[in-house]
Design an enzyme around this catalytic site. Structure first.
Site, PDB file in Angstrom:
ATOM      1  N   VAL A   1      33.612  49.182  67.020  1.00  0.00           N
ATOM      2  CA  VAL A   1      34.415  50.684  66.898  1.00  0.00           C
ATOM      3  C   VAL A   1      35.143  51.032  66.512  1.00  0.00           C
ATOM      4  O   VAL A   1      35.509  51.991  66.748  1.00  0.00           O
ATOM      5  CB  VAL A   1      35.256  49.691  68.770  1.00  0.00           C
ATOM      6  N   LYS A   2      35.860  49.520  65.895  1.00  0.00           N
ATOM      7  CA  LYS A   2      36.991  49.843  64.683  1.00  0.00           C
ATOM      8  C   LYS A   2      36.233  51.051  63.480  1.00  0.00           C
ATOM      9  O   LYS A   2      37.688  51.373  62.617  1.00  0.00           O
ATOM     10  CB  LYS A   2      37.452  49.258  64.120  1.00  0.00           C
ATOM     11  N   ASP A   3      35.012  51.290  63.231  1.00  0.00           N
ATOM     12  CA  ASP A   3      34.803  52.157  62.024  1.00  0.00           C
ATOM     13  C   ASP A   3      35.806  53.915  63.208  1.00  0.00           C
ATOM     14  O   ASP A   3      35.116  54.114  62.002  1.00  0.00           O
ATOM     15  CB  ASP A   3      33.162  52.152  62.541  1.00  0.00           C
TER      16      ASP A   3
END
Length: 116
Positions: free
Chosen positions: A34-36
């Site tokens: 999700v950090k992308d």
């Protein structure tokens, strides 16, 4: 971009009768996190608001997925990226960021918060 364009999956057996629950499968992002999405948002906001210009270096203190996401986004957009992390963090994360073109600066974990 494929960042954030991850599928929604209906969770069939997790909800009470008559309730639909959906989950976003963030593992389908390019670097699997999700950090992308966060990394893409940070860089695109900085570009839109004149906070970063071509050739400027992005620097982040990270222990993992945010740094990996930023390394990927910076590689795609042509920004040099430096990640500062404690040397006690995963060798695999360091290797992945370096593979994406990032410079990884290691700090002494004995310095606690100031060592990251």
């Amino acid at each position: 971009t494929t960042v954030g364009k991850t599928p929604l999956v209906k969770l069939q057996k997790m909800a009470p009768e008559g309730v639909n629950i959906y989950a976003k499968v963030e593992a389908f992002n390019p670097m699997g996190s999700v950090k992308d999405r966060l990394a893409m948002g940070i860089i695109e906001w900085a570009e839109k608001n004149g906070q970063i210009k071509p050739g400027q270096t992005v620097v982040e203190a990270s222990s993992g997925n945010t740094g990996i996401g930023l390394a990927m986004v910076c590689a795609v957009k042509g920004y040099p990226f430096v990640c500062v992390m404690a040397e006690s963090f995963s060798i695999e994360r360091r290797k992945l960021m370096r593979f994406l073109g990032a410079k990884v600066v290691l700090t002494n974990p004995a310095h606690k918060a100031s060592g990251m």
